[in-house]
Design an enzyme around this catalytic site. Structure first.
Site, PDB file in Angstrom:
ATOM      1  N   LYS A  98       0.838  -1.208   0.000  1.00  0.00           N
ATOM      2  CA  LYS A  98       0.000   0.000   0.000  1.00  0.00           C
ATOM      3  C   LYS A  98       0.873   1.259   0.000  1.00  0.00           C
ATOM      4  O   LYS A  98       0.620   2.195  -0.756  1.00  0.00           O
ATOM      5  CB  LYS A  98      -0.922   0.040   1.233  1.00  0.00           C
ATOM      6  CG  LYS A  98      -1.828  -1.168   1.371  1.00  0.00           C
ATOM      7  CD  LYS A  98      -2.768  -1.036   2.563  1.00  0.00           C
ATOM      8  CE  LYS A  98      -2.096  -0.984   3.918  1.00  0.00           C
ATOM      9  NZ  LYS A  98      -1.387  -2.222   4.298  1.00  0.00           N
TER      10      LYS A  98
ATOM     11  N   ARG B 102      -8.673   1.033   9.880  1.00  0.00           N
ATOM     12  CA  ARG B 102      -8.293  -0.341  10.202  1.00  0.00           C
ATOM     13  C   ARG B 102      -9.356  -1.031  11.034  1.00  0.00           C
ATOM     14  O   ARG B 102      -9.199  -2.221  11.337  1.00  0.00           O
ATOM     15  CB  ARG B 102      -6.975  -0.345  10.976  1.00  0.00           C
ATOM     16  CG  ARG B 102      -5.732  -0.585  10.107  1.00  0.00           C
ATOM     17  CD  ARG B 102      -4.547  -0.471  11.026  1.00  0.00           C
ATOM     18  NE  ARG B 102      -3.351  -1.140  10.651  1.00  0.00           N
ATOM     19  CZ  ARG B 102      -2.318  -0.573  10.022  1.00  0.00           C
ATOM     20  NH1 ARG B 102      -2.407   0.642   9.571  1.00  0.00           N
ATOM     21  NH2 ARG B 102      -1.207  -1.250   9.834  1.00  0.00           N
TER      22      ARG B 102
ATOM     23  N   ARG C 235      12.017  -6.346   4.765  1.00  0.00           N
ATOM     24  CA  ARG C 235      11.774  -4.960   4.333  1.00  0.00           C
ATOM     25  C   ARG C 235      12.743  -3.986   5.016  1.00  0.00           C
ATOM     26  O   ARG C 235      13.037  -4.099   6.201  1.00  0.00           O
ATOM     27  CB  ARG C 235      10.335  -4.560   4.689  1.00  0.00           C
ATOM     28  CG  ARG C 235      10.015  -3.112   4.351  1.00  0.00           C
ATOM     29  CD  ARG C 235       8.535  -2.840   4.356  1.00  0.00           C
ATOM     30  NE  ARG C 235       7.929  -2.850   5.673  1.00  0.00           N
ATOM     31  CZ  ARG C 235       6.626  -2.611   5.889  1.00  0.00           C
ATOM     32  NH1 ARG C 235       5.817  -2.391   4.864  1.00  0.00           N
ATOM     33  NH2 ARG C 235       6.144  -2.645   7.114  1.00  0.00           N
TER      34      ARG C 235
ATOM     35  N   ARG D 175      12.272  -1.411  10.332  1.00  0.00           N
ATOM     36  CA  ARG D 175      11.286  -0.949  11.311  1.00  0.00           C
ATOM     37  C   ARG D 175      11.260  -1.881  12.511  1.00  0.00           C
ATOM     38  O   ARG D 175      11.389  -3.090  12.376  1.00  0.00           O
ATOM     39  CB  ARG D 175       9.897  -0.920  10.658  1.00  0.00           C
ATOM     40  CG  ARG D 175       9.619   0.349   9.917  1.00  0.00           C
ATOM     41  CD  ARG D 175       8.346   0.298   9.138  1.00  0.00           C
ATOM     42  NE  ARG D 175       7.205  -0.265   9.854  1.00  0.00           N
ATOM     43  CZ  ARG D 175       5.956  -0.276   9.386  1.00  0.00           C
ATOM     44  NH1 ARG D 175       5.700   0.262   8.200  1.00  0.00           N
ATOM     45  NH2 ARG D 175       4.983  -0.807  10.078  1.00  0.00           N
TER      46      ARG D 175
ATOM     47  N   ARG E 170       0.606  -8.792  13.693  1.00  0.00           N
ATOM     48  CA  ARG E 170      -0.028  -7.780  12.837  1.00  0.00           C
ATOM     49  C   ARG E 170      -0.942  -8.440  11.805  1.00  0.00           C
ATOM     50  O   ARG E 170      -1.998  -7.902  11.480  1.00  0.00           O
ATOM     51  CB  ARG E 170       1.061  -6.941  12.139  1.00  0.00           C
ATOM     52  CG  ARG E 170       1.731  -5.966  13.115  1.00  0.00           C
ATOM     53  CD  ARG E 170       3.059  -5.453  12.605  1.00  0.00           C
ATOM     54  NE  ARG E 170       2.953  -4.699  11.385  1.00  0.00           N
ATOM     55  CZ  ARG E 170       3.965  -4.498  10.543  1.00  0.00           C
ATOM     56  NH1 ARG E 170       5.155  -5.013  10.805  1.00  0.00           N
ATOM     57  NH2 ARG E 170       3.785  -3.791   9.464  1.00  0.00           N
TER      58      ARG E 170
END
Ligand code: AMP
Length: 208
Positions: free
Chosen positions: A13, A88, A127, A154, A165
């Site tokens: 996204k 969300r 990532r 992160r 998550r």
């Protein structure tokens, strides 16, 4: 034009939103980015949000809704907003609808970037993000291919947090797919393809 980008963590996204604002004058409103900035700056919001984020849990709705309400009243939101990582929960979705109705700028599309959950864990744990420009890459990038900045991982991209998550996504956020389908705003895009192919579909779906 106001657009919600839906999809699991790691669906791409943020990458798609960044490409869209490079070419069109929309505001990219990523609640995750706003929260990370608040944590970095140790604001009252950041101090409240940090523990939820580190665990991969959702930050309480009232904090998120206030943050978004404030942001979309700023001038740079007038041309349209790409909501990335928001809403969300059903409560957030209803709040967004009523806020946009008040501003007289209802939602035009909810785009689901649909990805195979199996590939997400690998994608997220490898990532890396650029500290300087926010480019989203992978552990194959020694430095940022766009600006040569430092790439970092992160805090919440470790495997245990990623798994939580994904559970949170299935439980709280995936039901919004039906919510937007019911409003005839939903368009689904296959996100398991190269970034530029996904982007081509996105642009087409938005009629840009
Ligand atoms: P993201 O960058 O979108 O993956 O978000 C990172 C983390 O920020 C999430 O795991 C949540 O802890 C928090 N967060 C971001 N957006 C929201 C939201 N709309 N509602 C609740 N928590 C959020």
């Amino acid at each position: 034009m106001n657009i919600v980008l839906l999809g699991a963590p790691g669906a791409g996204k943020g990458t798609q939103a960044k490409k869209l604002v490079e070419n069109h004058s929309y505001l990219h409103l990523s609640t995750g980015d706003l929260l990370r900035a608040a944590v970095r700056n140790q604001t009252p919001l950041g101090l409240k949000a940090k523990a939820f984020m580190d665990a991969g849990d959702l930050v309480p709705d009232d904090l998120i809704i206030n943050m978004v309400k404030e942001r979309i009243q700023e001038d740079d939101a007038k041309n349209g907003v790409i909501f990335d990582g928001f809403p969300r929960t059903a409560t957030q979705a209803v709040a967004l609808d009523s806020e946009l109705a008040e501003l007289g700028q209802p939602l035009d599309f909810a785009i689901l970037v649909d990805v195979n959950k199996e590939v997400i864990i690998g994608r997220l744990t490898s990532r890396r993000t650029c500290r300087e420009c926010g480019y989203i890459g992978s552990d194959a990038d020694a430095s940022c291919p766009k600006c040569s900045g430092e790439m970092y991982q992160r805090d919440d991209d470790n495997e245990a947090t990623v798994r939580n998550r994904l559970d949170v996504y299935e439980r709280s956020t995936a039901p919004l797919i039906d919510y937007y389908r019911g409003k005839e705003l939903l368009v689904t895009i296959d996100g398991d393809r190269p970034v530029d192919d996904v982007y081509a579909d996105l642009v087409k779906a938005l009629g840009l």
